[in-house]
Enzyme design. Structure first.
Site, PDB file in Angstrom:
ATOM      1  N   LYS A  14     -57.413 -17.616  12.252  1.00 12.69           N
ATOM      2  CA  LYS A  14     -56.796 -18.723  12.995  1.00 12.69           C
ATOM      3  C   LYS A  14     -57.829 -19.486  13.820  1.00 12.69           C
ATOM      4  O   LYS A  14     -57.921 -20.707  13.778  1.00 12.69           O
ATOM      5  CB  LYS A  14     -55.687 -18.190  13.933  1.00 12.69           C
ATOM      6  CG  LYS A  14     -54.607 -17.376  13.238  1.00 12.69           C
ATOM      7  CD  LYS A  14     -53.545 -16.880  14.201  1.00 12.69           C
ATOM      8  CE  LYS A  14     -54.022 -15.891  15.249  1.00 12.69           C
ATOM      9  NZ  LYS A  14     -54.481 -14.583  14.685  1.00 12.69           N
ATOM     10  N   ARG A  88     -46.043 -16.083  19.866  1.00 10.46           N
ATOM     11  CA  ARG A  88     -46.143 -14.744  19.289  1.00 10.46           C
ATOM     12  C   ARG A  88     -44.835 -13.970  19.414  1.00 10.46           C
ATOM     13  O   ARG A  88     -44.769 -12.826  18.960  1.00 10.46           O
ATOM     14  CB  ARG A  88     -47.235 -13.959  20.025  1.00 10.46           C
ATOM     15  CG  ARG A  88     -48.604 -13.971  19.338  1.00 10.46           C
ATOM     16  CD  ARG A  88     -49.578 -13.301  20.284  1.00 10.46           C
ATOM     17  NE  ARG A  88     -50.676 -12.629  19.651  1.00 10.46           N
ATOM     18  CZ  ARG A  88     -51.913 -13.130  19.545  1.00 10.46           C
ATOM     19  NH1 ARG A  88     -52.182 -14.336  19.982  1.00 10.46           N
ATOM     20  NH2 ARG A  88     -52.871 -12.417  19.014  1.00 10.46           N
ATOM     21  N   ARG A 127     -66.421  -8.967  13.793  1.00  5.11           N
ATOM     22  CA  ARG A 127     -66.368 -10.256  14.498  1.00  5.11           C
ATOM     23  C   ARG A 127     -67.268 -10.297  15.735  1.00  5.11           C
ATOM     24  O   ARG A 127     -67.330  -9.358  16.503  1.00  5.11           O
ATOM     25  CB  ARG A 127     -64.921 -10.540  14.944  1.00  5.11           C
ATOM     26  CG  ARG A 127     -64.819 -11.722  15.916  1.00  5.11           C
ATOM     27  CD  ARG A 127     -63.439 -12.284  16.017  1.00  5.11           C
ATOM     28  NE  ARG A 127     -62.433 -11.348  16.523  1.00  5.11           N
ATOM     29  CZ  ARG A 127     -61.138 -11.636  16.575  1.00  5.11           C
ATOM     30  NH1 ARG A 127     -60.694 -12.801  16.156  1.00  5.11           N
ATOM     31  NH2 ARG A 127     -60.293 -10.745  17.045  1.00  5.11           N
ATOM     32  N   ARG A 161     -65.743  -8.711  21.408  1.00  3.57           N
ATOM     33  CA  ARG A 161     -64.609  -8.569  22.322  1.00  3.57           C
ATOM     34  C   ARG A 161     -64.290  -7.115  22.604  1.00  3.57           C
ATOM     35  O   ARG A 161     -64.369  -6.267  21.719  1.00  3.57           O
ATOM     36  CB  ARG A 161     -63.378  -9.247  21.712  1.00  3.57           C
ATOM     37  CG  ARG A 161     -63.359 -10.727  21.967  1.00  3.57           C
ATOM     38  CD  ARG A 161     -62.348 -11.456  21.131  1.00  3.57           C
ATOM     39  NE  ARG A 161     -61.039 -10.813  21.079  1.00  3.57           N
ATOM     40  CZ  ARG A 161     -59.999 -11.342  20.453  1.00  3.57           C
ATOM     41  NH1 ARG A 161     -60.112 -12.515  19.848  1.00  3.57           N
ATOM     42  NH2 ARG A 161     -58.846 -10.716  20.433  1.00  3.57           N
ATOM     43  N   ARG A 172     -52.381  -3.837  18.235  1.00  2.00           N
ATOM     44  CA  ARG A 172     -52.208  -5.276  17.996  1.00  2.00           C
ATOM     45  C   ARG A 172     -51.453  -5.540  16.706  1.00  2.00           C
ATOM     46  O   ARG A 172     -50.622  -6.446  16.638  1.00  2.00           O
ATOM     47  CB  ARG A 172     -53.582  -5.973  17.981  1.00  2.00           C
ATOM     48  CG  ARG A 172     -54.148  -6.140  19.384  1.00  2.00           C
ATOM     49  CD  ARG A 172     -55.663  -6.174  19.406  1.00  2.00           C
ATOM     50  NE  ARG A 172     -56.207  -7.383  18.831  1.00  2.00           N
ATOM     51  CZ  ARG A 172     -57.487  -7.512  18.463  1.00  2.00           C
ATOM     52  NH1 ARG A 172     -58.324  -6.493  18.619  1.00  2.00           N
ATOM     53  NH2 ARG A 172     -57.923  -8.642  17.975  1.00  2.00           N
TER      54      ARG A 172
HETATM   55  P1  ADP Z   1     -56.554 -12.345  17.823  1.00  2.88           P
HETATM   56  O1  ADP Z   1     -57.752 -13.202  17.619  1.00  2.88           O
HETATM   57  O2  ADP Z   1     -56.822 -10.914  17.589  1.00  2.88           O
HETATM   58  O3  ADP Z   1     -55.336 -12.853  17.101  1.00  2.88           O
HETATM   59  P2  ADP Z   1     -56.119 -13.474  20.478  1.00  2.88           P
HETATM   60  O4  ADP Z   1     -57.440 -13.890  20.951  1.00  2.88           O
HETATM   61  O5  ADP Z   1     -55.207 -14.539  19.974  1.00  2.88           O
HETATM   62  O6  ADP Z   1     -56.263 -12.338  19.365  1.00  2.88           O
HETATM   63  O7  ADP Z   1     -55.371 -12.649  21.602  1.00  2.88           O
HETATM   64  C1  ADP Z   1     -55.989 -11.566  22.259  1.00  2.88           C
HETATM   65  C2  ADP Z   1     -54.962 -10.882  23.160  1.00  2.88           C
HETATM   66  O8  ADP Z   1     -54.468 -11.820  24.136  1.00  2.88           O
HETATM   67  C3  ADP Z   1     -53.704 -10.353  22.469  1.00  2.88           C
HETATM   68  O9  ADP Z   1     -53.900  -9.055  21.922  1.00  2.88           O
HETATM   69  C4  ADP Z   1     -52.702 -10.350  23.620  1.00  2.88           C
HETATM   70  O10 ADP Z   1     -52.922  -9.266  24.502  1.00  2.88           O
HETATM   71  C5  ADP Z   1     -53.080 -11.629  24.377  1.00  2.88           C
HETATM   72  N1  ADP Z   1     -52.343 -12.809  23.890  1.00  2.88           N
HETATM   73  C6  ADP Z   1     -52.876 -13.903  23.288  1.00  2.88           C
HETATM   74  N2  ADP Z   1     -51.937 -14.814  22.974  1.00  2.88           N
HETATM   75  C7  ADP Z   1     -50.753 -14.280  23.396  1.00  2.88           C
HETATM   76  C8  ADP Z   1     -49.399 -14.715  23.342  1.00  2.88           C
HETATM   77  N3  ADP Z   1     -49.047 -15.898  22.782  1.00  2.88           N
HETATM   78  N4  ADP Z   1     -48.453 -13.899  23.875  1.00  2.88           N
HETATM   79  C9  ADP Z   1     -48.773 -12.719  24.427  1.00  2.88           C
HETATM   80  N5  ADP Z   1     -50.014 -12.234  24.497  1.00  2.88           N
HETATM   81  C10 ADP Z   1     -51.016 -13.006  23.990  1.00  2.88           C
HETATM   82  P1  ADP Z   2     -58.131 -14.844  14.378  1.00  2.40           P
HETATM   83  O1  ADP Z   2     -58.384 -16.001  15.311  1.00  2.40           O
HETATM   84  O2  ADP Z   2     -56.959 -15.075  13.461  1.00  2.40           O
HETATM   85  O3  ADP Z   2     -58.058 -13.531  15.069  1.00  2.40           O
HETATM   86  P2  ADP Z   2     -60.918 -15.291  13.529  1.00  2.40           P
HETATM   87  O4  ADP Z   2     -60.965 -16.740  13.155  1.00  2.40           O
HETATM   88  O5  ADP Z   2     -61.518 -14.871  14.803  1.00  2.40           O
HETATM   89  O6  ADP Z   2     -59.393 -14.743  13.389  1.00  2.40           O
HETATM   90  O7  ADP Z   2     -61.585 -14.489  12.304  1.00  2.40           O
HETATM   91  C1  ADP Z   2     -61.745 -13.074  12.344  1.00  2.40           C
HETATM   92  C2  ADP Z   2     -63.101 -12.692  11.711  1.00  2.40           C
HETATM   93  O8  ADP Z   2     -63.070 -12.952  10.312  1.00  2.40           O
HETATM   94  C3  ADP Z   2     -64.281 -13.487  12.255  1.00  2.40           C
HETATM   95  O9  ADP Z   2     -65.398 -12.631  12.331  1.00  2.40           O
HETATM   96  C4  ADP Z   2     -64.500 -14.598  11.213  1.00  2.40           C
HETATM   97  O10 ADP Z   2     -65.869 -14.996  11.137  1.00  2.40           O
HETATM   98  C5  ADP Z   2     -64.053 -13.932   9.933  1.00  2.40           C
HETATM   99  N1  ADP Z   2     -63.356 -14.844   9.001  1.00  2.40           N
HETATM  100  C6  ADP Z   2     -62.468 -15.826   9.318  1.00  2.40           C
HETATM  101  N2  ADP Z   2     -61.986 -16.432   8.214  1.00  2.40           N
HETATM  102  C7  ADP Z   2     -62.561 -15.803   7.155  1.00  2.40           C
HETATM  103  C8  ADP Z   2     -62.466 -15.970   5.717  1.00  2.40           C
HETATM  104  N3  ADP Z   2     -61.641 -16.878   5.178  1.00  2.40           N
HETATM  105  N4  ADP Z   2     -63.204 -15.150   4.944  1.00  2.40           N
HETATM  106  C9  ADP Z   2     -64.014 -14.207   5.485  1.00  2.40           C
HETATM  107  N5  ADP Z   2     -64.173 -14.011   6.822  1.00  2.40           N
HETATM  108  C10 ADP Z   2     -63.446 -14.795   7.650  1.00  2.40           C
END
Ligand code: ADP
Ligand code: ADP
Ligand code: ZN
Length: 219
Positions: A14, A88, A127, A161, A172
């Protein structure tokens, strides 16, 4: 003006795709994860409360994240929002619909990024991000060109992270399946849902996403 939601489990890609849309289309990324990480370093009461919850992998309360998003929507410049990691929960989805409606806006598309669970573990464990500009990298699929230097801004402040570990990922994923995955049905019923293959390479996913956006403007 188009507002979209990127929906998918942790590691689906995302944030990576949201940043590309910001660069290529001037859209505005609203990542509640980034906002919460910022809040936790601010030394406020709210920051302290969310830090422990985030590190454990659980969701922060609806009230806090809805409040954060509401501020941003109010300060909107009308460039089109990418909601990344929000909503979420069903309560957050209802609140988002109401907030957009109040400001005379709506949703163009909700894009579900589908990725296998085993791949998520690899995505999360590899990541790292630039602490200066926020660029997202991966040890195997998207390494920096020069070791330990950000391609985009040249910073050497590359970070992992605290919650990107196997233990927290389990929580998660469970939070995702229990609380977030029902949103797929919710947005399908509203007629807003598109599904793309998040396993494809970054550039391929990006093309699919822009095709959906362009398709939306044609209608
Ligand atoms: P990821 O990249 O793993 O999808 P995020 O960076 O979006 O994770 O979120 C990291 C953490 O922040 C989540 O595990 C949760 O604790 C909190 N968080 C983020 N967005 C939300 C949301 N919309 N509602 C509740 N908690 C959230
Ligand atoms: P989210 O925001 O959904 O948690 P991220 O964009 O942070 O996901 O991506 C998670 C990890 O996967 C990062 O290390 C990123 O560089 C890698 N990644 C993202 N998209 C792809 C893809 N299409 N193929 C391979 N690796 C990817
Ligand atoms: Zn950088």
């Amino acid at each position: 003006m188009k507002n979209i939601i990127l929906l998918g489990p942790p590691g689906a890609g995302k944030g990576t795709q949201a940043r590309k849309l910001v660069d290529e289309r001037g859209m505005v990324q609203l990542s509640t994860g980034d906002m919460l990480r910022e809040a936790r370093t601010s030394g406020t009461e709210m920051g302290r409360k969310v830090a422990a919850v985030m590190d454990g992998g659980e969701l922060v309360t609806d009230e806090i994240v809805i409040g954060l998003i509401e501020e941003k929507i109010r300060a909107s410049h009308g460039a089109g929002f990418i909601f990344d990691g929000f909503p979420r929960t069903l309560a957050q989805a209802d609140a988002l619909g109401a907030m957009l409606h109040r400001s005379g806006q709506d949703l163009s598309a909700v894009i579900e990024m589908r990725v296998d669970d085993e791949v998520l573990v690899r995505r999360i464990s590899g990541r790292f991000t630039c602490g200066n500009c926020g660029e997202v990298y991966h040890d195997e699929t998207k390494p920096t060109k020069k070791p330990d230097v950000c391609d985009v801004c040249g910073s050497t402040d590359l970070r992992r992270r605290a919650d990107d570990n196997a233990e927290s990922l389990k929580v998660r994923l469970m939070e995702y399946y229990k609380k977030t995955s029902p949103l797929i049905g919710y947005y399908y019923a509203l007629g807003d849902l598109f599904t793309i293959d998040g396993l494809a390479p970054i550039e391929v996913v990006s093309r699919e996403l822009t095709d959906i956006l362009d398709q939306q403007s044609a209608t």
